[in-house]
Design a protein around this motif. Structure first.
Motif, mmCIF file in Angstrom:
data_model
loop_
_atom_site.group_PDB
_atom_site.id
_atom_site.type_symbol
_atom_site.label_atom_id
_atom_site.label_comp_id
_atom_site.label_asym_id
_atom_site.label_seq_id
_atom_site.Cartn_x
_atom_site.Cartn_y
_atom_site.Cartn_z
ATOM 1 N N ALA A 151 0.836 -1.208 0.000
ATOM 2 C CA ALA A 151 0.000 0.000 0.000
ATOM 3 C C ALA A 151 0.864 1.249 0.000
ATOM 4 N N MET A 152 1.916 1.257 0.795
ATOM 5 C CA MET A 152 2.792 2.432 0.856
ATOM 6 C C MET A 152 3.641 2.575 -0.420
ATOM 7 N N TYR A 153 3.994 1.443 -1.030
ATOM 8 C CA TYR A 153 4.701 1.506 -2.313
ATOM 9 C C TYR A 153 3.809 2.165 -3.361
ATOM 10 N N ALA A 154 2.542 1.792 -3.384
ATOM 11 C CA ALA A 154 1.588 2.402 -4.323
ATOM 12 C C ALA A 154 1.394 3.880 -3.999
ATOM 13 N N PHE A 155 1.322 4.204 -2.729
ATOM 14 C CA PHE A 155 1.146 5.586 -2.309
ATOM 15 C C PHE A 155 2.332 6.454 -2.739
#
Length: 105
Positions: free
Chosen positions: A96-100
């Motif tokens: 999720a943080m990689y996508a963010f």
């Protein structure tokens, strides 16, 4: 503050101790608080989204967090998470943080 270690996930907040001397340390999994704070008096339940919680001296929380940082001896955090279910949950957060990262300003 969320704190991920290789064997615990904690949410640490200030929930209204009038003296300001304690923080509320919360966890979703049994044992997560005790792994970092073995002497903590754990409250189970309480009608909120975190099943486990303990009021812990603010300075003790700071010391334990600092010691955790001082004792880092790995090159890759994800590889130190041995519990498969925890590893999968942490990978969901990582993803999720990689996508963010691609949309963050």
């Amino acid at each position: 503050m969320w704190l991920f270690t290789n064997n615990s996930f904690l949410s640490i907040v200030d929930k209204g101790d009038p003296s300001g001397k304690t923080l509320l340390v919360r966890a979703r999994c049994a044992g997560d608080i005790e792994r970092l704070f073995p002497e903590a008096k754990i409250q189970v339940g309480g009608g909120t989204d975190y099943r486990y919680r303990a009021r812990i001296d603010r300075e003790e929380v700071a010391t334990v967090m600092a010691d955790s940082i001082r004792n880092i001896d790995y090159r890759n955090f994800k590889s130190t998470v041995s519990d498969p279910d925890r590893h999968e949950a942490y990978m969901d957060v990582w993803s999720a943080m990689y996508a963010f990262q691609s949309i963050a300003k």
